[in-house]
Design an enzyme around this catalytic site. Structure first.
Site, mmCIF file in Angstrom:
data_model
loop_
_atom_site.group_PDB
_atom_site.id
_atom_site.type_symbol
_atom_site.label_atom_id
_atom_site.label_comp_id
_atom_site.label_asym_id
_atom_site.label_seq_id
_atom_site.Cartn_x
_atom_site.Cartn_y
_atom_site.Cartn_z
ATOM 1 N NE ARG A 33 7.577 -0.623 5.220
ATOM 2 C CZ ARG A 33 6.511 0.024 4.759
ATOM 3 N NH1 ARG A 33 5.352 -0.590 4.660
ATOM 4 N NH2 ARG A 33 6.605 1.302 4.423
ATOM 5 C CB CYS A 60 0.514 1.796 8.953
ATOM 6 S SG CYS A 60 -0.681 2.676 7.916
#
Length: 285
Positions: free
Chosen positions: A176, A234
């Site tokens: 990611r 995050c």
């Protein structure tokens, strides 16, 4: 300040009758069945904590998928879990404390010092041969009074320039970070200057945190040093709290970017970068 409690210490506390509030934060991205998992099996006396409704406000593109809730809302939830002034609180989950760390961070930020993560969570409790129970546990309402701001946070503006003065860690999976996939947020990649440090690298094969010296070595490889400002983000501010817990175990303070990449990537004026981190992808750690 200690971050972890092991299962033997928790069992001894419970057997001795010392007041301990156990909070079960069963949640994972893509798994909306946390309460059902809790109902089937949890630590004796544990109260269920619903992360989406009790540890976050409504999703908002301008604030992220899991923005921090208002203090009054959070205080009402904590009281409903039975937390009283002076209590020892132990949070756990069944995913290496990836979800429980959000609660740990929020309680520490709210001024509670005597709050811990159960190292290894439910799996470690089972592995030790200790019993569990099923069904719902209702707590007597508590009287805790919370504050706010005990831990450092940054916003998008500070995240944009953080790498110029310190280290900005991205706690998401390496793929990611690199922009190879993006399952939930509008753009793939990472904040400019960020370093990839997936939370999985904080744990051993049994889901327990690595020893302090190993965590310190891991973060040192990623550029973290004493006196160097460190911040973490995050996807939505949940697993970043796990990184902050790992940093605390290693002896490094760190700030949280609560909106994280879900907030950042929703603003078209914010640059998003793809590819590996400047210090090498932490996915290998």
């Amino acid at each position: 300040m200690q971050t972890l409690m092991d299962v033997a210490s928790l069992k001894e506390r419970l057997d001795s009758g010392r007041r301990t509030v156990l909070l079960d934060v069963r949640w994972a991205l893509g798994d909306p069945h946390g309460r059902e998992h809790y109902m089937r099996e949890h630590l004796p006396g544990a109260v269920f904590v619903d992360l989406p409704s009790e540890l976050a406000g409504p999703a908002d593109p301008a604030r992220g998928r899991h923005p921090l809730p208002p203090l009054q809302h959070f205080q009402a939830s904590v009281r409903a879990w039975g937390v009283r002034t002076g209590d020892t609180v132990v949070a756990y989950d069944d995913s290496g404390n990836m979800a429980a760390a959000r609660l740990w961070w929020m309680l520490r930020n709210a001024g509670l010092a005597d709050v811990y993560l159960l190292d290894g969570g439910l799996a470690a409790w089972r592995a030790a041969g200790y019993g569990t129970e099923s069904g719902e546990r209702q707590a007597e309402p508590g009287d805790i009074v919370l504050s706010d701001g005990a831990l450092p946070v940054i916003d998008a503006g500070r995240a944009a320039t953080w790498a110029e003065q310190g280290v900005l860690l991205d706690a998401r999976a390496g793929e990611r970070f690199r922009g190879e996939i993006e399952p939930v947020d509008p753009r793939a990649g990472h904040i400019p200057g960020a370093v990839s440090a997936p939370t999985g690298g904080n744990l051993d094969d049994d889901g327990r945190f690595l020893p302090p010296e190993q965590l310190a070595a891991r973060f040192a490889r990623l550029g973290v040093r004493p006196g160097v400002p460190t911040a973490v983000y995050c996807g939505s501010g949940v697993t970043a709290a796990h990184e902050i817990a790992a940093l605390a175990i290693a002896g490094f303070p760190a700030a949280l970017y609560p909106g994280s990449f879900s907030e950042w990537s929703n603003n078209p004026s914010n640059e998003v970068v793809t590819g590996p981190a400047p210090y090498g992808d932490g996915a290998a750690d």
